[in-house]
Design an enzyme around this catalytic site. Structure first.
Site, PDB file in Angstrom:
ATOM      1  N   ASP A  42      22.656   3.116 -78.483  1.00 46.27           N
ATOM      2  CA  ASP A  42      23.290   4.129 -79.331  1.00 46.27           C
ATOM      3  C   ASP A  42      22.218   4.775 -80.197  1.00 46.27           C
ATOM      4  O   ASP A  42      21.667   4.123 -81.095  1.00 46.27           O
ATOM      5  CB  ASP A  42      24.350   3.499 -80.238  1.00 46.27           C
ATOM      6  CG  ASP A  42      25.580   3.012 -79.484  1.00 46.27           C
ATOM      7  OD1 ASP A  42      25.423   2.513 -78.345  1.00 46.27           O
ATOM      8  OD2 ASP A  42      26.685   3.097 -80.044  1.00 46.27           O
ATOM      9  N   LYS A  55      29.152  10.361 -79.436  1.00 45.53           N
ATOM     10  CA  LYS A  55      29.748   9.466 -80.439  1.00 45.53           C
ATOM     11  C   LYS A  55      29.823  10.180 -81.780  1.00 45.53           C
ATOM     12  O   LYS A  55      28.913  10.919 -82.149  1.00 45.53           O
ATOM     13  CB  LYS A  55      28.885   8.207 -80.529  1.00 45.53           C
ATOM     14  CG  LYS A  55      29.268   7.203 -81.595  1.00 45.53           C
ATOM     15  CD  LYS A  55      28.335   6.002 -81.528  1.00 45.53           C
ATOM     16  CE  LYS A  55      28.489   5.070 -82.711  1.00 45.53           C
ATOM     17  NZ  LYS A  55      27.542   3.927 -82.661  1.00 45.53           N
ATOM     18  N   LYS A  80      32.949   8.240 -77.820  1.00 44.98           N
ATOM     19  CA  LYS A  80      33.073   7.066 -78.691  1.00 44.98           C
ATOM     20  C   LYS A  80      33.373   7.510 -80.114  1.00 44.98           C
ATOM     21  O   LYS A  80      32.643   8.311 -80.696  1.00 44.98           O
ATOM     22  CB  LYS A  80      31.790   6.230 -78.659  1.00 44.98           C
ATOM     23  CG  LYS A  80      31.835   5.007 -79.594  1.00 44.98           C
ATOM     24  CD  LYS A  80      30.578   4.161 -79.449  1.00 44.98           C
ATOM     25  CE  LYS A  80      30.538   3.039 -80.479  1.00 44.98           C
ATOM     26  NZ  LYS A  80      29.332   2.189 -80.346  1.00 44.98           N
TER      27      LYS A  80
END
Length: 250
Positions: free
Chosen positions: A103, A165, A201
């Protein structure tokens, strides 16, 4: 009334996250062991455990054989304010240590300066450093205007993001339904027009099953029912995991 079937699907899409300043090998190992204990009657577990780079090794060893992936933040999380070569090196390092997923956070300063192509190029370099592993790109939507959220989402996708995300969880504004809707529309446009499936996400401040299901239902409505699986949909959470597990087992 909570839809238990959807709640079970969301549980399987959780990245159970510990990103605390007080994390250490002992606490991360205990966190991973507790995560493994939260297995539903049908064998369903969360999708991944997300940790800081220095804990990838201990997480990998602890979770071995559980089916739960190891995700690591990298790329100068949470601000992205390091030279690109150092951010890429950090991505490379967590992959070498065994991370299944990474991430990263984009450099919002570049976005605000209008350097959209540079943002895309940086994502591309970090994707290359992942060596085929899953890359999730954090936009930090709480710092961006609606227009920049859309532009950041598309540049991240163009750069090779496997997921986009919402947030790091490290600023006051985390995930919001408004930002999620914009991002999911970009995801859906890429499916329709570019034939490219990218995951989504939501992370940052999602604490209750009711809040989590808002994002799942939104993704279902915009992209489709089949999108709600851990290959394309994730929720970054800590406190949510325990409460959702309790809901589904008691």
């Amino acid at each position: 009334m909570i839809d238990k079937d959807m709640a079970r699907r969301v549980f399987s899409c959780i990245d159970n996250t510990t990103l605390n300043a007080t994390d250490n090998n002992k606490s991360v190992e205990a966190f991973c062991r507790r995560t493994m204990e939260m297995r539903l009657a049908d064998g369903t577990t969360v999708a991944a455990v997300c940790v800081y780079p220095m804990f990838v090794g201990i997480a990998k060893r602890t979770l071995e054989g559980s089916g739960i992936k190891v995700a690591s933040v990298a790329g100068a999380f949470p601000h992205g304010q390091l030279p690109l070569n150092l951010r890429v090196d950090e991505v490379r390092r967590v992959i070498e240590d065994g991370a299944d997923e990474v991430d990263i956070v984009i450099n919002r300063g570049l976005l605000l300066a209008g350097e959209y192509n540079v943002v895309c190029d940086e994502v591309s370099e970090m994707k290359a450093a992942c060596k085929g592993r899953t890359l999730k790109v954090i936009l930090e939507t709480g710092e961006l205007s609606p227009l920049l959220i859309r532009r950041a989402a598309q540049r991240a996708i163009d750069g090779g993001a496997d997921f986009i995300k919402t947030s790091t969880g490290k600023i006051s504004t985390g995930a919001t339904p408004e930002a999620a809707e914009m991002m999911l529309n970009v995801v859906n446009e890429n499916v329709k027009f570019n034939k490219k499936t990218v995951g989504f996400k939501a992370a940052g401040g999602i604490r209750t099953p009711e809040e989590a299901l808002v994002y799942a239902e939104m993704a279902k409505k915009i992209v489709g029912n089949n999108f709600i699986n851990n290959q394309t949909f994730r929720i970054g959470a800590s406190r949510l995991t325990e409460s959702l597990y309790s809901l589904l087992t008691f």
